[in-house]
Design an enzyme around this catalytic site. Structure first.
Site, PDB file in Angstrom:
ATOM      1  N   SER A 481     -14.772   6.691  -2.326  1.00  0.00           N
ATOM      2  CA  SER A 481     -13.825   7.748  -1.130  1.00  0.00           C
ATOM      3  C   SER A 481     -12.707   8.305  -1.469  1.00  0.00           C
ATOM      4  CB  SER A 481     -13.613   6.343  -0.413  1.00  0.00           C
ATOM      5  OG  SER A 481     -14.158   6.496   1.123  1.00  0.00           O
ATOM      6  N   PRO A 482     -13.497   9.323  -0.884  1.00  0.00           N
ATOM      7  CA  PRO A 482     -11.715  10.365  -0.464  1.00  0.00           C
ATOM      8  C   PRO A 482     -10.584   9.894  -0.652  1.00  0.00           C
ATOM      9  CG  PRO A 482     -13.531  11.184   0.789  1.00  0.00           C
ATOM     10  CD  PRO A 482     -13.670   9.807   0.450  1.00  0.00           C
ATOM     11  N   TYR A 641      -7.252  14.753  12.240  1.00  0.00           N
ATOM     12  CA  TYR A 641      -7.027  16.378  11.780  1.00  0.00           C
ATOM     13  C   TYR A 641      -7.748  17.214  12.214  1.00  0.00           C
ATOM     14  CZ  TYR A 641      -5.223  13.239   8.093  1.00  0.00           C
ATOM     15  OH  TYR A 641      -4.839  12.071   7.347  1.00  0.00           O
ATOM     16  N   ARG A 689     -17.461  14.244   7.907  1.00  0.00           N
ATOM     17  CA  ARG A 689     -16.867  12.279   7.947  1.00  0.00           C
ATOM     18  C   ARG A 689     -16.053  12.324   9.416  1.00  0.00           C
ATOM     19  NH1 ARG A 689     -12.750   8.332   4.951  1.00  0.00           N
ATOM     20  NH2 ARG A 689     -14.269   8.298   3.715  1.00  0.00           N
ATOM     21  N   ARG A 783      -9.556   1.580  -1.344  1.00  0.00           N
ATOM     22  CA  ARG A 783      -9.026   1.028  -1.679  1.00  0.00           C
ATOM     23  C   ARG A 783      -9.132   0.184  -3.004  1.00  0.00           C
ATOM     24  NH1 ARG A 783      -6.687  -1.250   3.683  1.00  0.00           N
ATOM     25  NH2 ARG A 783      -9.615  -1.565   3.599  1.00  0.00           N
TER      26      ARG A 783
HETATM   27  C1  LIG Z   1      -4.320   5.920  -0.263  1.00  0.00           C
HETATM   28  C2  LIG Z   1      -5.354   6.353   0.437  1.00  0.00           C
HETATM   29  C3  LIG Z   1      -5.711   8.114   0.201  1.00  0.00           C
HETATM   30  C4  LIG Z   1      -6.561   7.634   1.476  1.00  0.00           C
HETATM   31  N1  LIG Z   1      -7.250   9.871   1.705  1.00  0.00           N
HETATM   32  C5  LIG Z   1      -8.053  10.248   2.581  1.00  0.00           C
HETATM   33  C6  LIG Z   1      -8.750  11.365   2.551  1.00  0.00           C
HETATM   34  O1  LIG Z   1      -8.160  12.018   1.819  1.00  0.00           O
HETATM   35  N2  LIG Z   1      -9.618  11.596   2.890  1.00  0.00           N
HETATM   36  C7  LIG Z   1     -10.009  10.946   3.596  1.00  0.00           C
HETATM   37  O2  LIG Z   1     -11.577  10.989   4.638  1.00  0.00           O
HETATM   38  N3  LIG Z   1     -10.024   9.060   4.336  1.00  0.00           N
HETATM   39  C8  LIG Z   1      -8.818   8.958   2.977  1.00  0.00           C
HETATM   40  N4  LIG Z   1      -8.854   7.865   2.830  1.00  0.00           N
HETATM   41  C9  LIG Z   1      -9.570   6.604   3.897  1.00  0.00           C
HETATM   42  C10 LIG Z   1     -10.656   6.175   2.465  1.00  0.00           C
HETATM   43  O3  LIG Z   1     -11.430   6.962   2.393  1.00  0.00           O
HETATM   44  C11 LIG Z   1     -11.277   5.216   3.335  1.00  0.00           C
HETATM   45  O4  LIG Z   1     -11.955   5.743   4.726  1.00  0.00           O
HETATM   46  C12 LIG Z   1     -10.396   3.544   4.098  1.00  0.00           C
HETATM   47  O5  LIG Z   1      -9.191   3.261   2.796  1.00  0.00           O
HETATM   48  C13 LIG Z   1     -11.171   2.876   4.595  1.00  0.00           C
HETATM   49  O6  LIG Z   1     -11.870   2.438   3.225  1.00  0.00           O
HETATM   50  P1  LIG Z   1     -11.278   0.796   2.022  1.00  0.00           P
HETATM   51  O7  LIG Z   1     -11.642  -0.060   2.957  1.00  0.00           O
HETATM   52  O8  LIG Z   1     -12.988   0.823   0.964  1.00  0.00           O
HETATM   53  O9  LIG Z   1     -10.603   1.431   1.294  1.00  0.00           O
HETATM   54  C14 LIG Z   1      -7.592   7.539   2.454  1.00  0.00           C
HETATM   55  C15 LIG Z   1      -7.445   5.732   1.769  1.00  0.00           C
HETATM   56  C16 LIG Z   1      -5.913   5.776   1.289  1.00  0.00           C
HETATM   57  C17 LIG Z   1      -5.966   4.081   1.106  1.00  0.00           C
END
Ligand SMILES: Cc1cc2nc3c(=O)[nH]c(=O)nc-3n(C[C@H](O)[C@H](O)[C@H](O)COP(=O)(O)O)c2cc1C
Ligand SMILES: Cc1cc2nc3c(=O)[nH]c(=O)nc-3n(C[C@H](O)[C@H](O)[C@H](O)COP(=O)(O)OP(=O)(O)OC[C@H]3O[C@@H](n4cnc5c(N)ncnc54)[C@H](O)[C@@H]3O)c2cc1C
Length: 839
Positions: A481-482, A641, A689, A783
């Site tokens: 994921s980004p 955003y 997204r 994560r």
């Molecule tokens: C350090 C960090 C940076 C993130 N940056 C972005 C981002 O640049 N763009 C985005 O769409 N989501 C961003 N997210 C959200 C994640 O892509 C994801 O949607 C969110 O962490 C939930 O997924 P998970 O439970 O697998 O961590 C970020 C999350 C984390 C933890």
């Protein structure tokens, strides 16, 4: 001590007998308005696990209950002329009347006083009459006692969307049977199970609107039942449907399930000068939809826990506190599962485009409590057959390119990979056929082609199925994921990004996303975020994309373009995220001049010329992304955003064509998307997204998300990346594992567009369930990828699936890991066998 149970259903009777058994000196009385042999309803279902709990609590009644049970293992489903059946589910059916009689007899044997045909209109008077020290409110779903003390118990009762009727039949079933029938107005479902030698429960349910469209609300009881007999004649073998709630008038036998939750379960009243506890138990305290068959289980387990608390806690107050604390958490878990299950049955129409096999899998995993691996434990052959079915649906064999040039013996068994070819999306629910029959449906287990000995791992787990979107082939369903890394300089990705993204590309994921990257300097979240507004940035990204492509890992690389809008000019993630910089802040843009929070700057509402200029910037960045060699482009329209600030009504107060209705609010994001789509190569995919729910009053909900997805689909979007929230500081999300996946499921199956699920997905087992059920096509893992760049490889190893390519230089590590996990699993299995032998 004198205990008074008001209501002699399973909860009241079982608690009474357990307390009497615990201390024969305790006086226990149960007051029930019905006669001993009167009861509503037919049979109830208990799982093997609940029976084990009963065995531990009171072996004598457990034996009688066990003997009276009709036990079965299979679940069978009929849908669109096809029957699907799997085994190992371990359920028991018992007549409610029989269960109550066993409990009544056991109460009498132990010396509990049973008082029948006494309607309790005033619990305090009754408590005074019996000189009670403890009053148990076990008076069921419509508990009068709960209503009387509503201020203390604070109940929340929600009437669900389907109407259902609880009927009986002398048709017998050799499996827990679900039958789905479509009419010109919509779907009806029957839940049927046998509970004694000659009788079965037969529950019919349908959404309220369908029920009304058939005029069932106006029909007499007999006509309504005759309607069900005609609709489900195929399953009834000529037997009539029987109703034993004849005291209920007309169509009132069809009810909407009330979901009951109480904030408190214990209340004290002063009765005859004594502080007397009044305690909710069973349906009076909570309900769980009948489709997960847990009402009686919860009632009995409440009783077991309160009896245990009295035996182990120092005094009554401590016992009651412990009871409420333990049971309210347990019940919440079941209620969460029950909510998912209820919603599934309320939305059969949504899933009706699935083929019967996948519809069955979706139904079996509907509560999110039964996972892919749970299904394997229950019926490995069936699951294996289903995995084969899924692989056949989505794959055609092709040779794998080795992960690194050169030959490796170790790779040989993984040398045939599959490539997704067929369109896998469900048919959209089509024109409705009148009373279409499952005629001639022959039951066939999904597991038609048992795995050959020695070919363990030959079937691709759903997580590893390939997927083709436009002309891009992804080797499996895992996406990094980004994630913003806050490590860029002047928007230029650094060596850190090369190593970070490169490591994850080697780690087995099919698609690795670069963090949100801005089309202009002011569009960054922080000064350390990446950008793509010049060629220096483009070349730095090209270096990374080239590495990913040349690595031989077969991964693809995607870019997420987005503008920070009202959440820009803030601090990096490990300082105080979303808070303004200590100095050097830049002016912000948004849909409207509304600050994200009290400490954030007030942004400027975008003018039409701002919008025009920025749209061109997005298109320019898109061209640079293509030049850099990215395989996939995503537009970030979520998380508050800039583009998200247009979509949510909480931040869009515009009065021009870009504000107001949902269509207007999506107009600018769609214009940006279309400009990008035009600039992006036609053979490569684009995703968007979205925040599928604002989790705040007045914000977007899942209904809006469906419409947003429709609009982007029409504009040429290939995949909706379904996130949620972060659009307002007032958001109160309901977190839990896979908590955003239901939105992805709904969008995929209602709109007919591929989805990417994200959020609290942390195990291969969860990914397998999501993909196999058709809830999403891809899973983005964020994560967990920070903790483990090789998440996909490690999860595949935990599944002991060999069909994943490791980079050649890492093969010795792979072989050791597989051996270690194999040994670990063997040791666990041995321990389980030893444990079972002791029992
Ligand atoms: C350090 C960090 C940076 C993130 N940056 C972005 C981002 O640049 N763009 C985005 O769409 N989501 C961003 N997210 C959200 C994640 O892509 C994801 O949607 C969110 O962490 C939930 O997924 P998970 O439970 O697998 O961590 C970020 C999350 C984390 C933890
Ligand atoms: C269609 C349907 C299917 C179901 N299927 C299942 C299933 O498969 N498995 C399962 O586990 N559960 C099932 N249930 C739920 C299950 O029946 C209940 O959850 C369970 O009976 C709860 O037990 P209880 O003792 O709390 O309440 P109840 O069984 O409702 O008992 C309450 C008792 O209190 C008495 N009472 C109420 N008010 C008064 C009063 N004022 N004075 C005196 N007496 C009073 C009532 O007569 C009743 O006997 C189903 C429910 C429905 C509606």
């Amino acid at each position: 001590m004198h205990i008074l149970c008001l209501g002699g259903g399973p909860a009241g009777l079982y608690f009474a007998l357990l307390m009497k058994q615990q201390d024969p000196a305790t006086r226990v009385t149960v007051v029930e308005r019905n006669r001993p042999f009167d009861t509503f309803g037919w049979g109830v279902v208990l799982s093997d696990q609940t029976l084990a709990n009963l065995q531990a609590a009171d072996p004598a009644s457990a034996k009688l209950i066990g003997d009276a049970f009709n036990h079965w293992d299979d679940v069978e489903m009929f849908f669109k002329g096809t029957a699907v059946r799997s085994g190992g589910h371990g359920f028991c059916g018992i007549g409610r009347k029989r269960l109550l009689n066993i409990l009544q007899d056991r109460c009498l044997e132990l010396g509990v006083d049973l008082v029948f045909e006494t309607d309790v209109s005033d619990d305090q008077a009754m408590a005074a009459q019996y000189n009670a020290d403890l009053v148990i409110a076990s008076d069921g779903l419509n508990s009068r006692i709960r209503s009387r003390y509503a201020d203390a118990f604070r109940p929340d009762v929600e009437l669900r969307n389907c109407r259902f009727v609880w009927l009986g039949t002398h048709q017998t079933f050799d499996a827990f049977t679900f039958a789905f029938e479509q009419t010109e107005h919509g779907w009806f479902a029957a839940h049927a199970y046998q509970f004694d030698a000659t009788t079965s429960t037969f529950i019919v349910e349908t959404p309220e609107a369908v029920w009304k469209a058939h005029g069932l609300d106006e029909m007499s009881q007999q006509d309504g039942i005759a309607f069900c007999e005609r609709l489900f004649a195929h399953y009834l073998g000529g037997h009539p449907l029987m109703n034993n709630a004849t005291h209920v008038r007309g169509s009132a036998i069809w009810i909407r399930f009330p979901r009951v939750v109480c904030e408190r379960w214990v209340h004290h009243e002063t009765i005859d000068g004594r502080r007397t506890p009044i305690v909710l138990m069973g349906d009076a305290a909570h309900t769980a939809h009948f489709s997960i068959g847990s009402g009686t289980k919860l009632a009995l387990e409440d009783a077991i826990e309160l009896a245990r608390c009295f035996a182990t806690q120092p005094d009554a107050d401590a016992a009651l506190q412990a009871y409420e604390a333990v049971r309210s958490v347990e019940v919440l878990k079941i209620q969460n599962a029950a909510r998912n299950s209820t919603e599934w049955f309320e939305n059969v129409e949504r899933y009706s485009g699935l083929e019967a096999e996948q519809f069955f899998y979706s139904m079996m995993t509907r509560s999110q409590r039964i996972s892919h691996e749970n299904l394997r434990v229950r019926d490995a052959a069936w699951l294996q057959g289903y995995e084969q079915w899924l692989a056949r649906r989505s794959t055609a064999p092709r040779l794998t390119k080795p992960a690194f040039p050169g030959k490796s013996k170790a790779l040989e068994h993984g040398s045939v990979e599959a490539a997704q070819t067929a369109a896998e999306l469900p048919d959209q629910p089509g024109p409705r056929n009148r009373l279409r029959r499952a005629a001639g449906a022959a039951a066939h287990p999904g597991g038609s082609e048992p795995r050959e000995a020695g070919s363990v791992g030959a079937i691709l787990p759903p997580m590893l199925l390939p997927l083709t979107v436009r002309e891009l082939q992804l080797k499996n369903r895992i996406v990094v994921s980004p994630m913003a890394m806050y490590s860029a300089v002047d928007g230029v990705p650094q060596d850190f990004h090369l190593v970070h993204l490169g490591a994850r590309a080697l780690g087995g994921a099919a698609l690795v996303f670069v963090e949100m990257t801005a089309p202009e300097p002011e569009g960054r979240i922080t000064p350390a975020c990446t950008g793509l507004w010049n060629d220096v940035q483009m070349l730095a990204f090209k270096r990374i994309a080239d590495f990913v492509h040349a690595s031989g890992a077969g991964a693809k690389i995607g870019l997420q373009l987005g503008h920070s809008g009202p959440k820009g000019s803030t601090q990096v993630g490990w300082k105080t995220p979303d808070e303004p910089l200590p100095d050097g802040n830049w002016p912000l843009l948004a849909a409207s001049a509304l600050a994200y929070g009290p400490t954030n700057q007030v942004p400027q509402a975008m003018t039409h010329s701002d919008m025009h200029r920025l749209k061109d910037r997005f298109a320019q960045s898109t061209r640079r992304a293509a030049e850099a060699g990215f395989d996939w482009l995503e537009l970030h329209c979520a998380h508050g955003y800039l583009l998200s600030s247009f979509i949510t009504p909480l931040t869009n107060q515009r009065s021009d064509d870009y504000g107001g209705s949902l269509e207007n609010r999506c107009r600018y994001p769609l214009e940006v998307f279309s400009a990008m789509r035009e600039a992006w190569p036609a053979h490569l995919p684009m995703s968007v997204r979205i925040s599928a729910h604002d989790w705040a009053p007045g914000g977007n909900t899942a209904d809006d998300a469906v419409e947003i997805a429709r609009l982007f689909k029409a504009a040429g979007c290939d995949v909706i990346d379904v996130s949620s929230g972060q659009t307002t500081r007032a958001a109160r999300p309901v977190y839990g594992r896979m908590y955003q996946t239901p939105f992805a499921d709904r969008i995929r199956n209602e709109v007919g567009i591929r989805t990417m699920a994200v959020g609290a997905i942390s195990e291969a087992d969860q990914v397998n369930s999501i993909i196999a059920a058709g809830r999403a096509d891809l899973c983005a893992i964020a994560r967990p990828h920070l903790a483990d760049p090789a998440w996909t490889l490690h999860e595949a190893a935990r599944l002991q699936s060999r069909q994943v390519d490791w980079p050649l230089p890492y093969l010795s590590g792979r072989d050791q890991l597989y051996r270690e996990i194999f040994k670990q699993k063997e040791a666990e299995a041995q321990a389980d066998r030893a444990q079972a032998a002791i029992k």
